[in-house]
Design a protein around this motif. Structure first.
Motif, PDB file in Angstrom:
ATOM      1  N   LEU A  15       0.837  -1.197   0.000  1.00 13.41           N
ATOM      2  CA  LEU A  15       0.000   0.000   0.000  1.00 13.41           C
ATOM      3  C   LEU A  15       0.872   1.247   0.000  1.00 13.41           C
ATOM      4  N   LEU A  16       1.893   1.251   0.896  1.00  9.03           N
ATOM      5  CA  LEU A  16       2.757   2.427   1.006  1.00  9.03           C
ATOM      6  C   LEU A  16       3.506   2.690  -0.295  1.00  9.03           C
ATOM      7  N   ILE A  17       4.025   1.615  -0.922  1.00  9.16           N
ATOM      8  CA  ILE A  17       4.811   1.816  -2.136  1.00  9.16           C
ATOM      9  C   ILE A  17       3.947   2.445  -3.223  1.00  9.16           C
ATOM     10  N   PHE A  51      19.091  11.101   4.432  1.00  6.46           N
ATOM     11  CA  PHE A  51      18.706  10.109   5.432  1.00  6.46           C
ATOM     12  C   PHE A  51      17.444   9.380   5.006  1.00  6.46           C
ATOM     13  N   LEU A  52      16.451  10.145   4.504  1.00  5.23           N
ATOM     14  CA  LEU A  52      15.185   9.521   4.110  1.00  5.23           C
ATOM     15  C   LEU A  52      15.417   8.506   3.007  1.00  5.23           C
ATOM     16  N   ILE A  53      16.189   8.897   1.982  1.00 12.36           N
ATOM     17  CA  ILE A  53      16.304   8.021   0.822  1.00 12.36           C
ATOM     18  C   ILE A  53      17.172   6.804   1.135  1.00 12.36           C
ATOM     19  N   THR A  54      18.261   7.008   1.905  1.00  9.92           N
ATOM     20  CA  THR A  54      19.059   5.828   2.244  1.00  9.92           C
ATOM     21  C   THR A  54      18.258   4.870   3.121  1.00  9.92           C
ATOM     22  N   PHE A  84      16.717   0.570   2.430  1.00  9.06           N
ATOM     23  CA  PHE A  84      16.888  -0.665   3.211  1.00  9.06           C
ATOM     24  C   PHE A  84      16.003  -1.787   2.697  1.00  9.06           C
ATOM     25  N   THR A  85      14.803  -1.418   2.207  1.00 10.53           N
ATOM     26  CA  THR A  85      13.872  -2.456   1.774  1.00 10.53           C
ATOM     27  C   THR A  85      14.324  -3.091   0.470  1.00 10.53           C
ATOM     28  N   GLY A  86      15.307  -2.494  -0.197  1.00 14.93           N
ATOM     29  CA  GLY A  86      15.792  -3.068  -1.441  1.00 14.93           C
ATOM     30  C   GLY A  86      14.910  -2.772  -2.633  1.00 14.93           C
ATOM     31  N   ASN A  87      14.013  -1.795  -2.468  1.00 14.99           N
ATOM     32  CA  ASN A  87      13.112  -1.492  -3.581  1.00 14.99           C
ATOM     33  C   ASN A  87      13.717  -0.373  -4.419  1.00 14.99           C
ATOM     34  N   TYR A  88      14.676  -0.742  -5.283  1.00 14.80           N
ATOM     35  CA  TYR A  88      15.464   0.296  -5.936  1.00 14.80           C
ATOM     36  C   TYR A  88      14.682   1.038  -7.009  1.00 14.80           C
ATOM     37  N   ALA A 111      14.723   5.030  -7.284  1.00 16.80           N
ATOM     38  CA  ALA A 111      15.071   5.738  -8.520  1.00 16.80           C
ATOM     39  C   ALA A 111      13.992   6.748  -8.871  1.00 16.80           C
ATOM     40  N   LEU A 112      12.722   6.314  -8.733  1.00 17.01           N
ATOM     41  CA  LEU A 112      11.614   7.232  -9.017  1.00 17.01           C
ATOM     42  C   LEU A 112      11.682   8.444  -8.100  1.00 17.01           C
ATOM     43  N   ALA A 113      11.999   8.198  -6.809  1.00 25.66           N
ATOM     44  CA  ALA A 113      12.072   9.305  -5.855  1.00 25.66           C
ATOM     45  C   ALA A 113      13.163  10.281  -6.248  1.00 25.66           C
ATOM     46  N   VAL A 114      14.311   9.766  -6.692  1.00 30.73           N
ATOM     47  CA  VAL A 114      15.412  10.657  -7.048  1.00 30.73           C
ATOM     48  C   VAL A 114      15.080  11.455  -8.303  1.00 30.73           C
ATOM     49  N   ILE A 115      14.441  10.796  -9.279  1.00 29.91           N
ATOM     50  CA  ILE A 115      14.030  11.523 -10.489  1.00 29.91           C
ATOM     51  C   ILE A 115      13.083  12.656 -10.105  1.00 29.91           C
ATOM     52  N   ASN A 116      12.176  12.363  -9.166  1.00 33.99           N
ATOM     53  CA  ASN A 116      11.228  13.393  -8.765  1.00 33.99           C
ATOM     54  C   ASN A 116      11.896  14.527  -8.014  1.00 33.99           C
ATOM     55  N   LEU A 117      13.001  14.215  -7.316  1.00 30.88           N
ATOM     56  CA  LEU A 117      13.761  15.298  -6.670  1.00 30.88           C
ATOM     57  C   LEU A 117      14.243  16.281  -7.717  1.00 30.88           C
ATOM     58  N   VAL A 118      14.704  15.750  -8.853  1.00 29.02           N
ATOM     59  CA  VAL A 118      15.190  16.629  -9.914  1.00 29.02           C
ATOM     60  C   VAL A 118      14.046  17.449 -10.493  1.00 29.02           C
ATOM     61  N   ILE A 119      12.885  16.787 -10.700  1.00 23.45           N
ATOM     62  CA  ILE A 119      11.741  17.534 -11.233  1.00 23.45           C
ATOM     63  C   ILE A 119      11.355  18.650 -10.272  1.00 23.45           C
ATOM     64  N   SER A 120      11.387  18.348  -8.962  1.00 25.78           N
ATOM     65  CA  SER A 120      10.950  19.359  -8.003  1.00 25.78           C
ATOM     66  C   SER A 120      11.907  20.548  -8.001  1.00 25.78           C
ATOM     67  N   LEU A 121      13.192  20.304  -8.321  1.00 29.09           N
ATOM     68  CA  LEU A 121      14.134  21.426  -8.424  1.00 29.09           C
ATOM     69  C   LEU A 121      13.630  22.459  -9.415  1.00 29.09           C
TER      70      LEU A 121
END
Lengths: 104, 469
Positions: B266-268, B386-389, B393-397, B401-411
């Motif tokens: 659900l969270l993912i 800290f949040l992303i590392t 832990f769950t290994g859901n790369y 990756a989606l989160a990091v791409i969205n960081l760039v979009i939010s910039l």
């Protein structure tokens, strides 16, 4: 004649719950939407009481919870009605389609 | 036992005391001047912070209904500090408002509800706290009675929050049916992967996703944030969101530990939707408050990323990020509310050329936005790391990756806002602002927080240690 058991009560409460959700989504009058929310809360109360009576009759948790749900529903309705009356003063309507100042 | 009662429940009792003092002042009409009342409440809040610092205790009251832990006290401390900063930054609006005492009573009641919600050990207590927090918030959104937008926003908020808590209650009733108890301790062990519990989990979870405004349930957020008075918007987007995150961390994830696989799915799903869709919506906003609403939805998505890992390091990094988010978002709100209160300007295009007349405020605003975007010197960068590392832990790369791409979009949209402030020309830029001492105090607190917290690793270790205790 059969005794009324937990199945009948749960069916009634589930039907009430979904009537409430259907009413909330389809109705456009704010007071009717509020009434739909009350239907949902009543179905919750019915659920709690029937679970308490038939499955866990030794404790009173469910009944206490019901009392609190009724009280809070009254408080919530009071605030909601106050807000709706205030909204009626500026929009001259309680149709939810008329209140469309905020759009993206 | 009696002494225990005062010792453990001190943060809440202090808030109740403040509410009663305010009621007596209001009824007796003892304080004629608004500025005196503002100072009284600020001093009482500083005392309240001291009182919470004194009572980092473990224990429980009312046969497990109320639980006090040191981590809960720390969370309450964050909430109270944030509210104090909000009182400081909205000084100008409060000073001229004729219903000041009511404003304080409502906002402190909401805070009280959140504190009870955090340290609840039973669904009954939890539900009471939740409703105390959300009903008073709906009344606060409508605080400027004559504004059309305010009443529409309040109507949307009260109807939807009542609806969502109804759905959540249905889930709670199903949990009660399977286990026969409402205590979290009993429920924790009796929840298993049967069908009724899974349905209950989905109902409870959707009620919560509404409160934290994750994406399929986010439609109210932007409207309510835009319609509410700006200090209430700040309260909603920082304090109320922080309280729900704390409840997620310390109440819900342990409760549904047995259903962790489903909880995680659900969270993912919700995280992926939240960060992507809210980012896309944030790009096209023209009103500052709506822009901040979508930006806060995105930040909530990143916080949920850490919660999905479900271990104590991830949870402490979520709390650490909440502290950083509090300072950076309140820093933005301090400047925005000063401009909105003094000149009544809330559109993005009004911010063009802000730097020309207000260099210091522009730098404060820019630093806060850098921190929200996660650019290195500001604390937001460390928080995001800290949040992303910890999410990794769950290994859901794929999700990371989606989160990091969205960081760039939010910039993109954060930097567009900064470009408006510093580079774009405006025929009539906002004149020199003199918001007053309290607002400067709030802004400098936020700026210091943003600059310092990222470099003090001890805070993170302190939070981790509190979890172990």
């Amino acid at each position: 004649m059969r005794e009324i058991g937990i199945e009948q009560l749960l069916v009634v409460s589930t039907i009430l719950f979904f009537i409430g959700i259907y009413g909330f989504i389809t109705r456009r009058n704010m007071v009717t939407m509020l009434m739909s929310i009350e239907l949902i809360l009543n179905s919750v109360c019915l659920n709690f009481i029937s679970f308490n009576k038939f499955l866990h009759p030794d404790k009173l948790d469910g009944i206490f919870f019901t009392l609190f749900v009724i009280t809070i529903a009254a408080a919530e309705a009071a605030v909601a009605i106050a807000i709706i009356i205030n909204l009626y003063r500026s929009f001259k309507s309680i149709d939810i389609e008329q209140a469309d100042e905020l759009k993206y | 036992m009696n002494l225990d009662f005062f010792r453990l429940m001190l943060p809440e009792l202090f808030l109740i005391l403040i509410i009663f003092i305010l009621l007596i002042i209001k009824i007796g009409d003892f304080v004629k001047q608004n500025t005196y009342l503002i100072n009284i409440v600020n001093i009482l809040f500083v005392l309240n912070i001291g009182a919470i610092l004194l009572c980092f205790n473990n224990g429980e009251l009312f046969s497990g209904m109320y639980i006090s832990k040191s981590i809960f006290s720390f969370e309450k401390l964050i909430l109270v500090c944030g509210s104090l900063i909000i009182f400081l930054l909205s000084h100008h609006w409060l000073k001229n408002h004729k219903h000041l005492a009511e404003f304080y009573i409502l906002i402190i009641s909401s805070l009280l509800g959140m504190e009870y919600m955090i340290s609840s050990g039973n669904f009954l207590m939890f539900y009471l706290g939740l409703e105390l927090a959300s009903i008073t918030l709906a009344a606060l959104v409508n605080f400027d009675l004559e504004k059309k937008k305010s009443s529409e926003a309040a109507m949307k908020m009260i109807l939807l929050s009542a609806f969502s808590s109804g759905i959540m209650l249905f889930g709670i009733s199903l949990l009660y049916g399977t286990s026969g108890s409402l205590d979290f301790d009993v429920l924790k062990n009796s929840i298993s992967a049967n069908k009724l519990n899974i349905v209950a989990l989905i109902f409870v979870f959707s009620g919560f996703a509404f409160k934290i405004s994750a994406v399929p349930f986010h439609f109210w957020t932007a409207d309510v944030y835009e319609g509410a008075p700006i200090s209430v918007t700040a309260f909603l987007s920082v304090i109320s969101k922080a309280a729900v995150v704390f409840v997620f961390i310390s109440v819900l994830s342990p409760l549904f530990n047995n259903l962790y696989f489903l909880w995680n799915y659900l969270l993912i799903g919700i995280i992926a939707l939240t960060i992507t869709i809210a980012n896309i919506f944030a790009i096209r906003q023209h009103n500052v408050k709506r822009f901040l609403a979508f930006s806060s939805i995105v930040q909530a998505g990143y916080i949920l990323l850490a919660i999905s890992a479900n271990n104590s390091i991830a949870q402490s990094s979520a709390i650490y990020f909440i502290i950083i988010y509090l300072f950076s978002n309140l820093g933005v709100f301090a400047v925005v509310s000063a401009i909105s209160d003094l000149y009544n300007k809330e559109e993005m295009k009004d911010y063009r050329g802000l730097y020309k007349n207000n260099p210091m405020l522009s730098w404060a605003l820019a630093l806060s936005i850098f921190s929200l975007a996660g650019i290195p010197p500001a604390a937001g960068f460390f928080g995001k790391i800290f949040l992303i590392t910890s999410g990794a832990f769950t290994g859901n790369y794929a999700l990371i990756a989606l989160a990091v791409i969205n960081l760039v979009i939010s910039l993109y949209y954060y930097l567009m806002f900064i470009k408006k402030i510093f580079i774009e020309e405006n025929e009539y830029p906002i004149e020199k602002l003199k918001p007053g001492l309290n607002v400067y105090l709030a802004i400098s607190t936020c700026v210091c927080g943003i600059l310092i917290i990222g470099f003090i690793g001890e805070i993170f270790e302190f939070i981790t240690r509190l979890f172990v205790n």
